[in-house]
Design an enzyme around this catalytic site. Structure first.
Site, PDB file in Angstrom:
ATOM      1  N   CYS A  46      10.302   3.455   3.764  1.00 14.01           N
ATOM      2  CA  CYS A  46       9.054   3.581   2.996  1.00 14.01           C
ATOM      3  C   CYS A  46       7.966   4.257   3.817  1.00 14.01           C
ATOM      4  O   CYS A  46       7.243   5.116   3.314  1.00 14.01           O
ATOM      5  CB  CYS A  46       8.527   2.210   2.582  1.00 14.01           C
ATOM      6  SG  CYS A  46       9.767   1.118   1.898  1.00 14.01           S
ATOM      7  N   ASP A  47       7.811   3.848   5.066  1.00 11.06           N
ATOM      8  CA  ASP A  47       6.618   4.224   5.824  1.00 11.06           C
ATOM      9  C   ASP A  47       6.878   5.184   6.996  1.00 11.06           C
ATOM     10  O   ASP A  47       5.926   5.657   7.622  1.00 11.06           O
ATOM     11  CB  ASP A  47       5.923   2.956   6.355  1.00 11.06           C
ATOM     12  CG  ASP A  47       5.390   2.099   5.208  1.00 11.06           C
ATOM     13  OD1 ASP A  47       5.090   2.671   4.135  1.00 11.06           O
ATOM     14  OD2 ASP A  47       5.281   0.874   5.374  1.00 11.06           O
ATOM     15  N   CYS A  56       9.404  -1.617   6.659  1.00 12.28           N
ATOM     16  CA  CYS A  56      10.241  -0.708   5.858  1.00 12.28           C
ATOM     17  C   CYS A  56      10.146   0.721   6.401  1.00 12.28           C
ATOM     18  O   CYS A  56       9.204   1.449   6.085  1.00 12.28           O
ATOM     19  CB  CYS A  56       9.827  -0.770   4.392  1.00 12.28           C
ATOM     20  SG  CYS A  56      10.867   0.252   3.323  1.00 12.28           S
TER      21      CYS A  56
HETATM   22  C1  LIG Z   1       5.046  -2.950   3.395  1.00 13.85           C
HETATM   23  C2  LIG Z   1       6.038  -2.453   2.372  1.00 13.85           C
HETATM   24  C3  LIG Z   1       5.966  -1.134   1.954  1.00 13.85           C
HETATM   25  C4  LIG Z   1       6.870  -0.666   1.015  1.00 13.85           C
HETATM   26  N1  LIG Z   1       6.753   0.621   0.607  1.00 13.85           N
HETATM   27  C5  LIG Z   1       7.634   1.103  -0.302  1.00 13.85           C
HETATM   28  C6  LIG Z   1       7.537   2.452  -0.738  1.00 13.85           C
HETATM   29  O1  LIG Z   1       6.667   3.221  -0.297  1.00 13.85           O
HETATM   30  N2  LIG Z   1       8.441   2.871  -1.648  1.00 13.85           N
HETATM   31  C7  LIG Z   1       9.439   2.069  -2.140  1.00 13.85           C
HETATM   32  O2  LIG Z   1      10.229   2.510  -2.973  1.00 13.85           O
HETATM   33  N3  LIG Z   1       9.561   0.792  -1.726  1.00 13.85           N
HETATM   34  C8  LIG Z   1       8.678   0.286  -0.829  1.00 13.85           C
HETATM   35  N4  LIG Z   1       8.801  -0.999  -0.384  1.00 13.85           N
HETATM   36  C9  LIG Z   1       9.917  -1.818  -0.901  1.00 13.85           C
HETATM   37  C10 LIG Z   1       9.548  -2.319  -2.308  1.00 13.85           C
HETATM   38  O3  LIG Z   1       8.287  -2.938  -2.237  1.00 13.85           O
HETATM   39  C11 LIG Z   1      10.595  -3.288  -2.818  1.00 13.85           C
HETATM   40  O4  LIG Z   1      11.875  -2.703  -2.778  1.00 13.85           O
HETATM   41  C12 LIG Z   1      10.281  -3.675  -4.261  1.00 13.85           C
HETATM   42  O5  LIG Z   1       8.973  -4.207  -4.362  1.00 13.85           O
HETATM   43  C13 LIG Z   1      11.283  -4.711  -4.779  1.00 13.85           C
HETATM   44  O6  LIG Z   1      10.910  -5.021  -6.075  1.00 13.85           O
HETATM   45  P1  LIG Z   1      11.339  -6.383  -6.768  1.00 13.85           P
HETATM   46  O7  LIG Z   1      10.773  -6.316  -8.133  1.00 13.85           O
HETATM   47  O8  LIG Z   1      12.784  -6.607  -6.613  1.00 13.85           O
HETATM   48  O9  LIG Z   1      10.664  -7.545  -5.923  1.00 13.85           O
HETATM   49  P2  LIG Z   1       9.207  -7.785  -5.309  1.00 13.85           P
HETATM   50  O10 LIG Z   1       8.357  -6.590  -5.341  1.00 13.85           O
HETATM   51  O11 LIG Z   1       9.473  -8.436  -4.003  1.00 13.85           O
HETATM   52  O12 LIG Z   1       8.587  -8.855  -6.307  1.00 13.85           O
HETATM   53  C14 LIG Z   1       9.075 -10.171  -6.351  1.00 13.85           C
HETATM   54  C15 LIG Z   1       8.241 -10.933  -7.354  1.00 13.85           C
HETATM   55  O13 LIG Z   1       8.840 -12.212  -7.584  1.00 13.85           O
HETATM   56  C16 LIG Z   1       7.822 -13.191  -7.623  1.00 13.85           C
HETATM   57  N5  LIG Z   1       8.445 -14.484  -7.355  1.00 13.85           N
HETATM   58  C17 LIG Z   1       9.133 -14.894  -6.258  1.00 13.85           C
HETATM   59  N6  LIG Z   1       9.533 -16.166  -6.414  1.00 13.85           N
HETATM   60  C18 LIG Z   1       9.104 -16.563  -7.658  1.00 13.85           C
HETATM   61  C19 LIG Z   1       9.180 -17.770  -8.407  1.00 13.85           C
HETATM   62  N7  LIG Z   1       9.821 -18.844  -7.927  1.00 13.85           N
HETATM   63  N8  LIG Z   1       8.605 -17.824  -9.635  1.00 13.85           N
HETATM   64  C20 LIG Z   1       7.978 -16.738 -10.163  1.00 13.85           C
HETATM   65  N9  LIG Z   1       7.876 -15.566  -9.485  1.00 13.85           N
HETATM   66  C21 LIG Z   1       8.417 -15.490  -8.250  1.00 13.85           C
HETATM   67  C22 LIG Z   1       6.799 -12.721  -6.600  1.00 13.85           C
HETATM   68  O14 LIG Z   1       5.539 -13.325  -6.830  1.00 13.85           O
HETATM   69  C23 LIG Z   1       6.798 -11.226  -6.898  1.00 13.85           C
HETATM   70  O15 LIG Z   1       5.921 -10.938  -7.966  1.00 13.85           O
HETATM   71  C24 LIG Z   1       7.897  -1.514   0.523  1.00 13.85           C
HETATM   72  C25 LIG Z   1       7.981  -2.833   0.959  1.00 13.85           C
HETATM   73  C26 LIG Z   1       7.060  -3.311   1.867  1.00 13.85           C
HETATM   74  C27 LIG Z   1       7.134  -4.740   2.312  1.00 13.85           C
END
Ligand SMILES: Cc1cc2nc3c(=O)[nH]c(=O)nc-3n(C[C@H](O)[C@H](O)[C@H](O)COP(=O)(O)OP(=O)(O)OC[C@H]3O[C@@H](n4cnc5c(N)ncnc54)[C@H](O)[C@@H]3O)c2cc1C
Length: 322
Positions: free
Chosen positions: A144-145, A141
């Site tokens: 992000c980083d 990302c």
């Molecule tokens: C290395 C890294 C650094 C990042 N740094 C930043 C940052 O500094 N700032 C920023 O704004 N964004 C950052 N991001 C992006 C950010 O993490 C994502 O945009 C955000 O987490 C998305 O949130 P979400 O809730 O949609 O999904 P996610 O955070 O991806 O969460 C998905 C959830 O769904 C669950 N899940 C999946 N399938 C199932 C299932 N079948 N049953 C039950 N649960 C399930 C998983 O276990 C997880 O808990 C970063 C991403 C990465 C990879």
């Protein structure tokens, strides 16, 4: 005696920023949400050390701590957080219909509304050196980083629109960006290619792949290989960005919900409504454009509000009919 099937008002699938924000709003609206965390409790942010761009944390915060705090906030209003993976869904087509969801291949739950927040996982090259240095200079990302590599030399892998977009973003912050494109051309749109080509501090290497990421604790360099000639070359970098795409976590929803050709759940207009009444999607699972914690949280809020309004409408129709 057969076990009675549990009936919920609101089931939330996924425990990232989208799921927890949906939970906070749903719990405060008395929807008594139950959340299943999936295999990565806390979501993608638990894999990163520094989150500097989420509003409200002037000194930044580490990802795992932020997610524990979101969980505590959701639980404070009565969200029940359960460890478990949703393995099958059977969504109703009828407005006011009941959705059946199976957890861990065994427990069946019925829910009046479902909020899907299962995220999208970044694809990696899966080289041992790349995996070892994830969080130590290897990131998926740039937005992000990228800031952590201000004034430094970095490389980015990928040749699509996202890679081109992220390379341009990095070029504004970093001293030099080496872009590794596997083919002899980029997949990115002509406009994006033009943007990348016009930036003097981006060097594009075609027919080039990562052979090894060099470094013990942190990234110190990169050995590249030309896939036509086999010639190898080492460069010094401090950050390596992988931009070869994301895979939305939607396999279990195939055949149940409308998705685009890359598997992202399609939501209607500015809402979080999916193609099934009472099923809402928030966060990265429905957003291939922004994929940030704050945008995920924003749509989590929308999903809970959409669920609340949907339930109120169903209730009022039932009241009129009875
Ligand atoms: C290395 C890294 C650094 C990042 N740094 C930043 C940052 O500094 N700032 C920023 O704004 N964004 C950052 N991001 C992006 C950010 O993490 C994502 O945009 C955000 O987490 C998305 O949130 P979400 O809730 O949609 O999904 P996610 O955070 O991806 O969460 C998905 C959830 O769904 C669950 N899940 C999946 N399938 C199932 C299932 N079948 N049953 C039950 N649960 C399930 C998983 O276990 C997880 O808990 C970063 C991403 C990465 C990879």
């Amino acid at each position: 005696m057969s076990e009675q099937i549990e009936r919920l008002k609101t089931l939330i699938i996924g425990s990232g920023p989208a799921g927890y924000t949906a939970a906070i709003y749903a719990a405060r609206a008395d929807l008594k949400p139950v959340m299943y965390t999936g295999m990565e409790p806390g979501g993608q942010l638990t894999t990163t050390t520094e989150v500097d761009n989420f509003p409200g944390y002037p000194e930044g915060i580490d990802g795992p701590t932020m997610m524990v705090q979101l969980q505590q906030q959701a639980e404070r209003f009565g969200t029940e957080v359960r460890i478990g993976m949703v393995t099958e869904v059977d969504f109703s087509d009828e407005p006011g219909g009941i959705h059946r969801v199976t957890v861990d291949n065994s427990k069946v739950i019925e829910a009046e509304t479902v909020i899907i927040s299962t995220g999208a996982s970044a694809k990696y090259l899966n080289l041992p050196s790349e995996q070892r240095l994830r969080g130590g200079g290897v990131s998926a990302c740039a937005v992000c980083d990228g800031f952590f590599y201000k004034g430094q030399e970095v490389a980015i892998v990928g040749g699509g629109d996202t890679a081109a977009e992220e390379a341009s973003y990095l070029a504004n912050i970093c001293k030099k960006v080496t872009m590794l494109v596997r083919k002899d051309h980029m997949r990115a749109s002509k406009a994006m290619q033009h943007r990348v080509n016009s930036l003097e501090n981006i060097e594009i290497r075609y027919n080039t792949e990562v052979d090894e990421v060099i470094g013990d604790q942190v990234v110190e360099g990169l050995r590249m290989v030309n896939n036509q000639t086999g010639e190898k070359e080492e460069i010094s970098i401090t950050g390596l960005f992988i931009a070869i795409g994301h895979k939305p976590n939607t396999d279990i929803f195939k055949g149940q919900l409308e998705m685009d050709d890359t598997g992202y759940v399609i939501t209607q207009g500015k809402s979080t409504k999916t193609s099934k009444p009472g099923v809402f999607a928030s966060g990265d699972v429905q957003d291939k454009e922004y994929r940030q914690a704050i945008t995920a949280a924003g749509t989590g809020c929308m999903a809970a509000l959409d669920a609340e309004r949907y339930l109120a409408l169903v209730d009022s129709k039932e009241a009129v009919a009875s």
